[in-house]
Design a protein around this motif. Sequence first.
Motif, PDB file in Angstrom:
ATOM      1  N   PHE A 102       0.833  -1.202   0.000  1.00 34.95           N
ATOM      2  CA  PHE A 102       0.000   0.000   0.000  1.00 34.95           C
ATOM      3  C   PHE A 102       0.871   1.257   0.000  1.00 34.95           C
ATOM      4  O   PHE A 102       0.654   2.182  -0.790  1.00 34.95           O
ATOM      5  N   ALA A 103       1.880   1.276   0.895  1.00 30.96           N
ATOM      6  CA  ALA A 103       2.768   2.436   1.000  1.00 30.96           C
ATOM      7  C   ALA A 103       3.573   2.631  -0.283  1.00 30.96           C
ATOM      8  O   ALA A 103       3.793   3.766  -0.729  1.00 30.96           O
ATOM      9  N   SER A 104       4.002   1.522  -0.872  1.00 32.02           N
ATOM     10  CA  SER A 104       4.795   1.613  -2.104  1.00 32.02           C
ATOM     11  C   SER A 104       3.978   2.158  -3.262  1.00 32.02           C
ATOM     12  O   SER A 104       4.461   2.947  -4.068  1.00 32.02           O
ATOM     13  N   ILE A 105       2.709   1.738  -3.340  1.00 35.67           N
ATOM     14  CA  ILE A 105       1.846   2.175  -4.438  1.00 35.67           C
ATOM     15  C   ILE A 105       1.383   3.619  -4.241  1.00 35.67           C
ATOM     16  O   ILE A 105       1.435   4.441  -5.151  1.00 35.67           O
ATOM     17  N   LEU A 106       0.938   3.918  -3.014  1.00 35.62           N
ATOM     18  CA  LEU A 106       0.344   5.239  -2.771  1.00 35.62           C
ATOM     19  C   LEU A 106       1.382   6.340  -2.625  1.00 35.62           C
ATOM     20  O   LEU A 106       1.215   7.441  -3.170  1.00 35.62           O
ATOM     21  N   TRP A 107       2.474   6.041  -1.905  1.00 40.05           N
ATOM     22  CA  TRP A 107       3.459   7.082  -1.611  1.00 40.05           C
ATOM     23  C   TRP A 107       4.831   6.804  -2.227  1.00 40.05           C
ATOM     24  O   TRP A 107       5.758   7.585  -2.031  1.00 40.05           O
ATOM     25  N   LYS A 108       4.963   5.672  -2.923  1.00 39.82           N
ATOM     26  CA  LYS A 108       6.263   5.263  -3.475  1.00 39.82           C
ATOM     27  C   LYS A 108       7.331   5.182  -2.378  1.00 39.82           C
ATOM     28  O   LYS A 108       8.508   5.460  -2.606  1.00 39.82           O
ATOM     29  N   ASP A 109       6.896   4.783  -1.164  1.00 40.26           N
ATOM     30  CA  ASP A 109       7.809   4.732  -0.021  1.00 40.26           C
ATOM     31  C   ASP A 109       7.354   3.635   0.937  1.00 40.26           C
ATOM     32  O   ASP A 109       6.464   3.853   1.762  1.00 40.26           O
ATOM     33  N   GLU A 160       2.231   4.054   8.991  1.00 43.64           N
ATOM     34  CA  GLU A 160       1.146   4.953   8.599  1.00 43.64           C
ATOM     35  C   GLU A 160       0.118   4.226   7.744  1.00 43.64           C
ATOM     36  O   GLU A 160      -1.101   4.381   7.928  1.00 43.64           O
ATOM     37  N   ALA A 161       0.609   3.390   6.827  1.00 50.20           N
ATOM     38  CA  ALA A 161      -0.292   2.631   5.956  1.00 50.20           C
ATOM     39  C   ALA A 161      -1.156   1.666   6.759  1.00 50.20           C
ATOM     40  O   ALA A 161      -2.358   1.548   6.524  1.00 50.20           O
ATOM     41  N   ALA A 162      -0.549   0.974   7.717  1.00 49.37           N
ATOM     42  CA  ALA A 162      -1.292   0.005   8.527  1.00 49.37           C
ATOM     43  C   ALA A 162      -2.429   0.671   9.293  1.00 49.37           C
ATOM     44  O   ALA A 162      -3.510   0.096   9.461  1.00 49.37           O
ATOM     45  N   SER A 163      -2.191   1.905   9.747  1.00 48.61           N
ATOM     46  CA  SER A 163      -3.236   2.631  10.483  1.00 48.61           C
ATOM     47  C   SER A 163      -4.366   3.086   9.568  1.00 48.61           C
ATOM     48  O   SER A 163      -5.540   3.010   9.921  1.00 48.61           O
ATOM     49  N   ILE A 164      -4.016   3.539   8.372  1.00 48.21           N
ATOM     50  CA  ILE A 164      -5.017   4.043   7.429  1.00 48.21           C
ATOM     51  C   ILE A 164      -5.892   2.921   6.875  1.00 48.21           C
ATOM     52  O   ILE A 164      -7.095   3.094   6.665  1.00 48.21           O
ATOM     53  N   ASP A 167     -11.306  -3.039  13.868  1.00 46.70           N
ATOM     54  CA  ASP A 167     -11.802  -2.110  12.842  1.00 46.70           C
ATOM     55  C   ASP A 167     -12.788  -2.797  11.906  1.00 46.70           C
ATOM     56  O   ASP A 167     -13.839  -2.243  11.563  1.00 46.70           O
ATOM     57  N   LEU A 168     -12.450  -3.999  11.477  1.00 45.82           N
ATOM     58  CA  LEU A 168     -13.290  -4.705  10.508  1.00 45.82           C
ATOM     59  C   LEU A 168     -14.622  -5.138  11.108  1.00 45.82           C
ATOM     60  O   LEU A 168     -15.637  -5.177  10.423  1.00 45.82           O
TER      61      LEU A 168
END
Length: 314
Positions: free
Chosen positions: A226-233, A239-243, A250-251
């Motif tokens: 997710f982080a690599s695709i959305l932020w290229k990082d 941060e990705a795990a929380s979002i 949560d589910l």
Amino acid sequence: MLECEKKIKELTEKIEELVEFSKEKEVDLSFEINRLENKLKELKKEAYENLTPLDKLTLARILERPTSLDYIERIFDSFVELHGDRQYKDDPSIVAGLAKLNGMPVTVIGQQKGRNVKENIKRNFGMPSPEGYRKALRFMKQAEKFNRPIICFIDTPGAFPGMGAEERGQGEAIGKNLMEMPNLKTPIISIVIGEGGSGGALALSIGDEVWMLEHSVYSVLSPEGFASILWKDSSRVKEAASIMKITAQDLKEYGIIDKIIKEPEGGAHKNVDEMAQTIKEYLLKVPFAERKGNINEVLENRYQKYRNIGEFVE
């Protein structure tokens, strides 16, 4: 290692040192030892009640985490593993077979990770290939034919993305499971026991009910991806795990899953027998006989369940 586990380990070692010192020097340190033991107990309770999504992801991935076979051998009687998809070969990353749940015949299917490098290579790190999903569907259809409930254990980072898997129809195999499972005329319970990643997990998760262990995760893709695709990082994994809202809590709040199963203090790996017994108790409460007798209602409820999720996501 989780930060909380480091603190717990340090305090545990301190207690052990005091116990050893009191024995060697014949000094009564019981008051101090009891004080630290109480502090340790409080720390464990506090630590595992306040895990971050990234902590839960780490806990779901640890090598010590119980696997599908760990639960299968403790929950069911007379498990007989079956093999092959009758098209290509057997996929060791998915185990499937016949068993009895308190005397009732069931079909059990689970995604299987390894305990070490050798086992993980054999099990392909729990990432199924197309033949694994075809094997799973083959035994689901068999369960439908013989009126056996299906119980699935989900634990995969995702379907195997290799070239060979793609050439043999990875997407088609997953898609066919997603198409067939809603219409299977037998009860289905799916349980996320560790990491439920992407379509690789969803291909065994279209059930009447989806349960998650307290510290397991279930997501559209890995937080790293997710982080690599959305932020290229990929370093922004926390941060990705929380979002992404990947935790059972949560589910459940969003209505994606139906039940959260509490784990032993410290996680399922701390007491596998207790965790397996808890899962078994939940399974024994499911009115399988009643559902088999009202299968048309079960199918309608299953259909509406995923229609509602689809509308929520949209």
